[in-house]
Write a protein that holds these residues in place. Sequence first.
Motif, PDB file in Angstrom:
ATOM      1  N   LEU A  61       2.005  28.025 141.695  1.00  0.00           N
ATOM      2  CA  LEU A  61       3.318  27.552 142.131  1.00  0.00           C
ATOM      3  C   LEU A  61       4.374  28.570 141.723  1.00  0.00           C
ATOM      4  O   LEU A  61       4.451  28.946 140.550  1.00  0.00           O
ATOM      5  CB  LEU A  61       3.648  26.207 141.481  1.00  0.00           C
ATOM      6  CG  LEU A  61       2.974  24.958 142.057  1.00  0.00           C
ATOM      7  CD1 LEU A  61       3.255  23.758 141.162  1.00  0.00           C
ATOM      8  CD2 LEU A  61       3.459  24.687 143.475  1.00  0.00           C
ATOM      9  N   LYS A  62       5.166  29.029 142.670  1.00  0.00           N
ATOM     10  CA  LYS A  62       6.310  29.877 142.361  1.00  0.00           C
ATOM     11  C   LYS A  62       7.510  28.973 142.084  1.00  0.00           C
ATOM     12  O   LYS A  62       7.826  28.084 142.880  1.00  0.00           O
ATOM     13  CB  LYS A  62       6.610  30.819 143.526  1.00  0.00           C
ATOM     14  CG  LYS A  62       5.578  31.924 143.703  1.00  0.00           C
ATOM     15  CD  LYS A  62       6.051  32.940 144.721  1.00  0.00           C
ATOM     16  CE  LYS A  62       5.068  34.101 144.842  1.00  0.00           C
ATOM     17  NZ  LYS A  62       5.564  35.139 145.790  1.00  0.00           N
ATOM     18  N   ASP A  64      10.682  29.880 141.861  1.00  0.00           N
ATOM     19  CA  ASP A  64      11.957  30.527 142.219  1.00  0.00           C
ATOM     20  C   ASP A  64      13.035  29.532 142.633  1.00  0.00           C
ATOM     21  O   ASP A  64      14.174  29.583 142.150  1.00  0.00           O
ATOM     22  CB  ASP A  64      11.750  31.533 143.357  1.00  0.00           C
ATOM     23  CG  ASP A  64      10.620  32.505 143.080  1.00  0.00           C
ATOM     24  OD1 ASP A  64       9.509  32.033 142.796  1.00  0.00           O
ATOM     25  OD2 ASP A  64      10.843  33.726 143.171  1.00  0.00           O
ATOM     26  N   THR A  65      12.688  28.624 143.543  1.00  0.00           N
ATOM     27  CA  THR A  65      13.706  27.704 144.061  1.00  0.00           C
ATOM     28  C   THR A  65      14.200  26.751 142.983  1.00  0.00           C
ATOM     29  O   THR A  65      15.381  26.381 142.953  1.00  0.00           O
ATOM     30  CB  THR A  65      13.156  26.902 145.258  1.00  0.00           C
ATOM     31  OG1 THR A  65      11.895  26.309 144.887  1.00  0.00           O
ATOM     32  CG2 THR A  65      12.946  27.807 146.459  1.00  0.00           C
ATOM     33  N   LEU A  66      13.301  26.349 142.086  1.00  0.00           N
ATOM     34  CA  LEU A  66      13.711  25.501 140.967  1.00  0.00           C
ATOM     35  C   LEU A  66      14.637  26.273 140.034  1.00  0.00           C
ATOM     36  O   LEU A  66      15.651  25.735 139.559  1.00  0.00           O
ATOM     37  CB  LEU A  66      12.486  25.003 140.209  1.00  0.00           C
ATOM     38  CG  LEU A  66      12.762  24.156 138.961  1.00  0.00           C
ATOM     39  CD1 LEU A  66      13.429  22.844 139.333  1.00  0.00           C
ATOM     40  CD2 LEU A  66      11.482  23.914 138.181  1.00  0.00           C
ATOM     41  N   ILE A  67      14.301  27.537 139.792  1.00  0.00           N
ATOM     42  CA  ILE A  67      15.123  28.368 138.906  1.00  0.00           C
ATOM     43  C   ILE A  67      16.526  28.546 139.487  1.00  0.00           C
ATOM     44  O   ILE A  67      17.533  28.451 138.781  1.00  0.00           O
ATOM     45  CB  ILE A  67      14.443  29.735 138.673  1.00  0.00           C
ATOM     46  CG1 ILE A  67      13.146  29.542 137.894  1.00  0.00           C
ATOM     47  CG2 ILE A  67      15.374  30.685 137.932  1.00  0.00           C
ATOM     48  CD1 ILE A  67      12.287  30.787 137.793  1.00  0.00           C
ATOM     49  N   VAL A  68      16.582  28.790 140.808  1.00  0.00           N
ATOM     50  CA  VAL A  68      17.882  28.941 141.467  1.00  0.00           C
ATOM     51  C   VAL A  68      18.691  27.658 141.347  1.00  0.00           C
ATOM     52  O   VAL A  68      19.896  27.676 141.060  1.00  0.00           O
ATOM     53  CB  VAL A  68      17.696  29.340 142.943  1.00  0.00           C
ATOM     54  CG1 VAL A  68      19.026  29.263 143.682  1.00  0.00           C
ATOM     55  CG2 VAL A  68      17.112  30.740 143.044  1.00  0.00           C
ATOM     56  N   ARG A  69      18.029  26.507 141.544  1.00  0.00           N
ATOM     57  CA  ARG A  69      18.725  25.226 141.478  1.00  0.00           C
ATOM     58  C   ARG A  69      19.229  24.945 140.052  1.00  0.00           C
ATOM     59  O   ARG A  69      20.325  24.404 139.869  1.00  0.00           O
ATOM     60  CB  ARG A  69      17.792  24.115 141.944  1.00  0.00           C
ATOM     61  CG  ARG A  69      18.432  22.741 142.037  1.00  0.00           C
ATOM     62  CD  ARG A  69      19.498  22.670 143.136  1.00  0.00           C
ATOM     63  NE  ARG A  69      18.932  22.847 144.464  1.00  0.00           N
ATOM     64  CZ  ARG A  69      18.471  21.857 145.229  1.00  0.00           C
ATOM     65  NH1 ARG A  69      18.496  20.617 144.778  1.00  0.00           N
ATOM     66  NH2 ARG A  69      17.997  22.125 146.431  1.00  0.00           N
ATOM     67  N   LEU A  70      18.455  25.333 139.042  1.00  0.00           N
ATOM     68  CA  LEU A  70      18.877  25.125 137.658  1.00  0.00           C
ATOM     69  C   LEU A  70      19.981  26.089 137.252  1.00  0.00           C
ATOM     70  O   LEU A  70      20.815  25.772 136.395  1.00  0.00           O
ATOM     71  CB  LEU A  70      17.684  25.281 136.714  1.00  0.00           C
ATOM     72  CG  LEU A  70      16.699  24.114 136.653  1.00  0.00           C
ATOM     73  CD1 LEU A  70      15.452  24.497 135.886  1.00  0.00           C
ATOM     74  CD2 LEU A  70      17.358  22.898 136.009  1.00  0.00           C
ATOM     75  N   GLY A  71      19.999  27.278 137.854  1.00  0.00           N
ATOM     76  CA  GLY A  71      21.040  28.256 137.563  1.00  0.00           C
ATOM     77  C   GLY A  71      21.054  28.671 136.100  1.00  0.00           C
ATOM     78  O   GLY A  71      20.024  29.023 135.514  1.00  0.00           O
ATOM     79  N   ASP A 105       7.964  32.826 135.758  1.00  0.00           N
ATOM     80  CA  ASP A 105       8.524  32.174 136.942  1.00  0.00           C
ATOM     81  C   ASP A 105       7.437  31.667 137.885  1.00  0.00           C
ATOM     82  O   ASP A 105       7.707  31.325 139.034  1.00  0.00           O
ATOM     83  CB  ASP A 105       9.477  33.119 137.692  1.00  0.00           C
ATOM     84  CG  ASP A 105       8.798  34.378 138.187  1.00  0.00           C
ATOM     85  OD1 ASP A 105       9.473  35.199 138.815  1.00  0.00           O
ATOM     86  OD2 ASP A 105       7.583  34.543 137.943  1.00  0.00           O
ATOM     87  N   CYS A 106       6.198  31.626 137.395  1.00  0.00           N
ATOM     88  CA  CYS A 106       5.080  31.082 138.181  1.00  0.00           C
ATOM     89  C   CYS A 106       4.202  30.257 137.243  1.00  0.00           C
ATOM     90  O   CYS A 106       4.260  30.399 136.021  1.00  0.00           O
ATOM     91  CB  CYS A 106       4.250  32.190 138.810  1.00  0.00           C
ATOM     92  SG  CYS A 106       5.139  33.279 139.943  1.00  0.00           S
TER      93      CYS A 106
END
Length: 450
Positions: A61-62, A64-71, A105-106
Amino acid sequence: MSDTSQETPRAPISELASASPAAMPMSGRREALIIEHDDAVEIIERLRETHVDINGHTFLLKLDTLIVRLGAKWEDKREQVFDHLKLAFERAHPEPNWCIPINEDCWLGMLPESGSRKAALFMAETWRELCGFFVGDMSALEIPLYDVLAEDVDRLSLKKIDLATYFPSGDAESAPIKARHGFSGDDSKADGGSSAGQRPLIVATSLSHAGRNLKVASSIEPLFEMKKMVLIGHRLESLVMENLDNTLLDRKALANLDWGLREMVDILNIDQGLKLLKLRTPEQRKMMMVVPAAFSTFASARARQRITQEVQKAAMEMGLKVLFEVRGLDGVPPHRVLEIVSLIKPFCMTVVGSVSPDRKVIAGLAKCGLSGVCVEYDGAKRDEDNLRDYLGALAAAAKVSAGACMVQGFDNYRQMAVARLAGVTHASMRTAALMSPRSPTPAVTEDAGS
């Protein structure tokens, strides 16, 4: 064994570069992911040894999108995210299933006990639950799920999964896979291998000599070439114990054994180790086997003839190169070492000498015909700087004396990473160290045939 010069400190396992962010691959296309992780070799070897990647049981699972959303919250939440994933995974799928963070991040999950589609659906549901817990509903976004292949010593090959069409050919939803060792569950004792989380097989036999009763347990330690951190073979390792209470004999106690008893121990360990190697497939055996025996054993014409003949025959059958390791060389005159080395060298690729981890003792092996020096890791607790200084001094002494430096019995891959930077050229790990912390004690089988 080739010499490896000391390298400038970089990432502990291999020279790594971040994989550049790429657009989502086209259907059927694969993308590479460099592993920026201290245990890259462990991850790759576990995938290859168990074959779970090729059988479609490994997923990534990547985040990335969760990381962007958490900021900005990501830095504070990172450990919580991975702890959350680990808890959810292990609650549903205990050993031999296995999970680990990759590159911060994975996240990688291996599920050999589930069918591929069932496992993929579990990973997808885990992603949805993770997002719901930390940031809320993200169901409108595509699930960043990939199947995984082990491509190189530090590289994974990823392929995007479309759950709507993900039906792996030949997939049996409820059946556990068989590893390359060709066993599952109780078949392990018959086969002698170990899949992810399953216990390495150790063969033990009791022997008696002159009123002394001992038990000799044998296993095959993985041997790594350190420059590329690649598995190149195995070492036939013994654990010698008192038969009555299983008290383990240390290096000093082994050196003080009666020579006749030590000869029996060495021959028994070699016999058992060769049996274990023969139970493995050719690709599992790699290219080399390290065969240890004491100087006193090699000095016996009877024992030397038996060992060289049996090892040479087994090496031809399995297509392996042989490295003889002469143990217990502390205090042996150099001319006697040279004599024994010249007698066994025709039957192997090369010979290394094993001594205590002392620079003066190592220096005494110069001009003895050896191509390397072998020392056992002492197991002392050191931070990375002290460990590197300690190993660097030993490696430098070995380089001057005989060329290569092999260190045996590391407890984890982090120590091996430090050893690589310190100039150690080859290393092995204790069999018990290869098991995850959740795994039970190694399986021990009494070998009645010896």
